[in-house]
Design a protein around this motif. Structure first.
Motif, mmCIF file in Angstrom:
data_model
loop_
_atom_site.group_PDB
_atom_site.id
_atom_site.type_symbol
_atom_site.label_atom_id
_atom_site.label_comp_id
_atom_site.label_asym_id
_atom_site.label_seq_id
_atom_site.Cartn_x
_atom_site.Cartn_y
_atom_site.Cartn_z
ATOM 1 N N CYS A 172 7.099 -45.049 81.611
ATOM 2 C CA CYS A 172 8.054 -46.153 81.449
ATOM 3 C C CYS A 172 8.535 -46.534 82.840
ATOM 4 O O CYS A 172 8.814 -45.649 83.659
ATOM 5 N N THR A 173 8.641 -47.824 83.112
ATOM 6 C CA THR A 173 9.020 -48.247 84.465
ATOM 7 C C THR A 173 10.454 -47.875 84.824
ATOM 8 O O THR A 173 10.811 -47.870 86.010
ATOM 9 N N HIS A 174 11.280 -47.573 83.845
ATOM 10 C CA HIS A 174 12.636 -47.110 84.157
ATOM 11 C C HIS A 174 12.643 -45.677 84.691
ATOM 12 O O HIS A 174 13.564 -45.291 85.418
ATOM 13 N N TYR A 175 11.667 -44.884 84.323
ATOM 14 C CA TYR A 175 11.730 -43.457 84.603
ATOM 15 C C TYR A 175 11.618 -43.084 86.081
ATOM 16 O O TYR A 175 12.173 -42.046 86.481
ATOM 17 N N PRO A 176 10.918 -43.856 86.937
ATOM 18 C CA PRO A 176 10.929 -43.496 88.360
ATOM 19 C C PRO A 176 12.332 -43.451 88.976
ATOM 20 O O PRO A 176 12.545 -42.762 89.985
ATOM 21 N N PHE A 177 13.283 -44.165 88.371
ATOM 22 C CA PHE A 177 14.662 -44.093 88.866
ATOM 23 C C PHE A 177 15.267 -42.709 88.617
ATOM 24 O O PHE A 177 16.300 -42.367 89.198
ATOM 25 N N LEU A 178 14.617 -41.934 87.741
ATOM 26 C CA LEU A 178 15.067 -40.574 87.431
ATOM 27 C C LEU A 178 14.308 -39.518 88.231
ATOM 28 O O LEU A 178 14.465 -38.319 87.999
ATOM 29 N N LYS A 179 13.492 -39.964 89.166
ATOM 30 C CA LYS A 179 12.593 -39.054 89.875
ATOM 31 C C LYS A 179 13.353 -37.945 90.598
ATOM 32 O O LYS A 179 12.966 -36.767 90.548
ATOM 33 N N ILE A 195 3.671 -35.889 79.419
ATOM 34 C CA ILE A 195 3.838 -37.344 79.429
ATOM 35 C C ILE A 195 5.206 -37.686 78.853
ATOM 36 O O ILE A 195 5.526 -37.306 77.722
ATOM 37 N N LEU A 196 5.995 -38.374 79.641
ATOM 38 C CA LEU A 196 7.317 -38.840 79.227
ATOM 39 C C LEU A 196 7.232 -40.352 79.076
ATOM 40 O O LEU A 196 6.954 -41.067 80.050
#
Length: 263
Positions: free
Chosen positions: A183-190, A113-114
């Motif tokens: 965190c909703t920002h993290y999908p941009f790091l997918k 979990i991040l």
């Protein structure tokens, strides 16, 4: 039929991944999005400060006549959604790490979990963990510095790569096969996560589930807009307009009726 907009807010542009899914499920809904990038990140702030900032965001969206508010921020959901539901009359939709689908998908029974510190320390996460983590090995990692990289367009940078290696490779060594993005920002790091993990993990994020819940609540409260409504889209940011615009247009194709406002 109710033509008032759905309100969505986040500490920045991260909630655009939620907006994208809501647009796909609810194409006739007008949407007002508020990105508080000027105060980003929320994940490391004191709870009282995060709560006060979120309350200002809600008041702003209510002044714009929003009929439902999506808190597209795991941190705020974790520390304040129950409070806001008791304070305001509009329905609220929140975020939480997608432990349930991760538990169903993992084969190794080892999940990473991040998430932000406040999300991981929140009551909601602990409840979700207690409910769905039985029989699993769960490896928890705060994603220090990742939100800031996304906000500045650095999700594909060497720094992002190095941070993700630091956070994820120890999980991989433990046999993790599923990673939850809390965190909703993290999908941009997918894309970068897939590179770092060599496409060997399943990445789980809750945006589509949040969109589905938004539709259910709109129907339940008889607030949904019907086919034929001409939807409008307003985007407000307390950060740099040019950066937010770039991320917005990279995420969403041809936003309808777009009005972009820096405040």
């Amino acid at each position: 039929m109710n033509k008032q907009p759905i309100g969505i807010f986040d500490s920045g542009v991260g909630g655009l991944c939620v907006l994208k899914q809501i647009r796909e499920r609810l194409p006739y809904e007008s949407i007002t999005y508020f990105a508080d990038s000027g105060n980003c990140p929320y994940g490391s702030k004191a709870e009282d400060e995060a709560l006060d900032l979120a309350r200002k965001n809600i008041e702003f969206l209510l002044e714009l006549n929003c009929k439902l508010i999506v808190i597209a921020c795991n941190t705020v959901t974790a520390v304040a959604i129950d409070c806001f539901r008791s304070e305001y009359k509009v329905p609220f939709i929140g975020m939480e790490p997608a432990l349930k689908p991760a538990a169903l998908q993992t084969r190794s029974k080892k999940i990473g979990i991040l998430a932000t510190e406040n999300t991981l320390n929140g009551r909601l996460f602990k409840q979700t963990f207690d409910k769905y983590a039985h029989g699993l090995e769960v490896f928890i990692q705060p994603g220090h510095g990742l939100v800031e990289l996304v906000e500045t367009g650095g999700q594909n940078s060497e720094k992002a790569c190095n941070l993700l290696k630091e956070y994820l490779l120890p999980m991989m060594e433990k046999g993790v096969d599923t990673i939850v993005l809390g965190c909703t920002h993290y999908p941009f790091l997918k894309e970068m996560i897939q590179t770092v993990t060599k496409n060997s993990v399943t990445i789980v994020e809750p945006a589509d589930a949040v969109a589905a819940q938004t539709k259910r609540i709109l129907v339940q409260y008889e607030l949904i807009s019907m086919a034929g409504n001409d939807p409008q889209f307003q985007f407000y940011t307390t950060g740099k307009k040019t950066m937010a615009q770039k991320i917005l247009f990279d995420t969403i194709d041809s936003p309808y009726g777009l009005e972009f406002i820096e405040i």
